[in-house]
Design an enzyme around this catalytic site. Sequence first.
Site, PDB file in Angstrom:
ATOM      1  N   GLY A   1       1.068  -1.165   0.171  1.00 52.75           N
ATOM      2  CA  GLY A   1      -0.035   0.044   0.029  1.00 52.75           C
ATOM      3  C   GLY A   1       0.823   1.230   0.056  1.00 52.75           C
ATOM      4  O   GLY A   1       2.075   1.086  -0.402  1.00 52.75           O
TER       5      GLY A   1
ATOM      6  N   ASP B   1      -4.956   4.354  11.829  1.00 56.66           N
ATOM      7  CA  ASP B   1      -5.319   3.599  10.543  1.00 56.66           C
ATOM      8  C   ASP B   1      -6.270   2.434  10.742  1.00 56.66           C
ATOM      9  O   ASP B   1      -5.854   1.413  10.366  1.00 56.66           O
ATOM     10  CB  ASP B   1      -4.167   3.434   9.852  1.00 56.66           C
ATOM     11  CG  ASP B   1      -4.557   3.348   8.353  1.00 56.66           C
ATOM     12  OD1 ASP B   1      -5.533   3.716   8.072  1.00 56.66           O
ATOM     13  OD2 ASP B   1      -3.603   2.859   7.354  1.00 56.66           O
TER      14      ASP B   1
END
Length: 508
Positions: A22, A139
């Site tokens: 990512g 997150d």
Amino acid sequence: MTVAAGRIVSGRYELSALLGQGGMGQVWTAYDQRLDRRVAVKLLRPDKVAGQEADELRRRFMRECRVTAQVDHPGLVTVHDAGSEGEELFLVMQYVDGADLADHLAEHTPYPWQWAVAVAAQLCAALSAVHAVPIVHRDLKPRNVMVKQDGTVTVLDLGVASVMDNDTTRLTHTGSPIGSPAYMAPEQAMGGAVGPYTDLYALGVVLHELLSGDVPFSGSTVLGVLHRHLYEPPLPVRRLRPEVPEALEDLVLRLLAKDPQHRPGSAQDVYEKLAALLPPRASAFPGGPLDPTRPFVRPHAPWPDRAVTPSPQPAAPVSPGRQDVAAAVDEVKKLLGEGRITQAVDILGAILPTAAAQHGERSPVVRTLRKQYAATLMDDGQYRRALPELRRLADERAAEAGSSDPGALRFRYDAAQCLEQLGEAAAALAEYRSLLPYYQNQYVSGDPELPLDIRRRIGHLLLALGDRAAAHDTLVRLLHDADRVHGPGHPFQAEIHRTLQWLGQVRG
């Protein structure tokens, strides 16, 4: 990032297969050649650590990993090792056999609401332990949650987002917030101060997604998603799933409150609400720690007092060699030089009673030790323990030298930082506001950076508390004054510009 299977990281971890990647890096399965076990290795992208900020980022990364490794909870992935190699940072973690929550949801649609409650309850238990440190995950999303074969849930990436999100502008080079906009609380996306309430908002997004099959706010652009987070009410899940209990729908709506003060008070509070919706178990609550019946009666339940009061830290035994205060101080300096902060904290905490008995509680020696103890606690991320030490130092100094004494003010400033890190946004804001006039009066002779930093923190805390108009006005005035102090183009102003740009676009 060019990485291939077979590469050896840190001389012992052989990369095997790419699990995913990512914006922040790649995750590989690997083999620990020394202990002959499978592990997971996260490599952070070189362009995230390149440039003049690299050394600071590495230091912050190692500190966060060290703090993360102190959190002991079955719902958190175990950290085995961390470090840097060339321009890359690496994190070695426990390998978790299972499916991430996003895949689990995709394979079981519609997701049974009882499963959603059980997953959220386990996440609350993990977050309760995390917030007690205190750490904010920043997150939390289905891709960062693993469902193991036995149905237990494990949270990943703890501490990494904290490092990467500390200075968004310089670390991304794009001005885009690090994290996932679909799960990002309004105060985080706008650059405000984050706290446990930020993770609770993300938990509300995850719970809404599990129950409805989709996140509450989506869009074709980051700004569009952010605007919806800030201004649109979420769709109540019972309109999509009428079988969902009304109490569960109400809880999701509270978690998704725009104003952090309107969300539940803690992960512990959310757990208690969810526990009432779980299948009934034994009604008796087990006794204290080490009660072997507790895991069966209330699996993964957080200890009720952990999020409020820090667990008492046992004092390290003071060996005959440490009875000498000077020798202990030398040992602390050596440990700090080697980066062994936790051990230094234990020695300082153990030697303080001896020093007080030898030299007196108010002696310069003990005062110096207490200052070092408080500073080391802060450097170790133990803000809950540092706060009372700093308040005591501030009160003693103010009583002796007056409330405007620079030393007393500095202790108060450090205490305000502790409050901010603990998620006590309103209390931190009040403390910074009370400090600001002192530093502004000493502007010419004092440090010109400190009042600017305090005003920046005030602006971010106002954002965190939902007062965007006051935050905007505070940051606009700050930008004007910072230009006079630093000159145009300074990184300090770049951060303020970014926040104001986002704030102005959303306001417009």
